[in-house]
Write a protein that holds these residues in place. Structure first.
Motif: not given
Length: 52
Positions: A2-10, A26-33, A36-38
């Motif tokens: 979740f932490r990595w998802a938040i980092i990529f969203a920021v 691209m960062s938004k896509d990584f955050a969404v992926i 979802v995995v988390a």
């Protein structure tokens, strides 16, 4: 995770403010992926914890 998802969203938010649309997308896509995995891993963890 979740932490990595938040980092990529920021990162996506900050980069989009500077006008770099490609990197922001691209960062938004990584955050969404990652989000979802988390969530899937959290659900599997809760279900498997109940089985033991």
């Amino acid at each position: 995770m979740f932490r990595w998802a938040i980092i990529f969203a920021v990162i996506a938010l900050v980069v989009s403010l500077f006008g770099f649309g490609g990197v922001a997308g691209m960062s938004k896509d990584f955050a969404v992926i990652l989000l979802v995995v988390a969530v899937i891993l959290a659900i599997v963890g809760f279900i498997s914890r109940g089985k033991v």
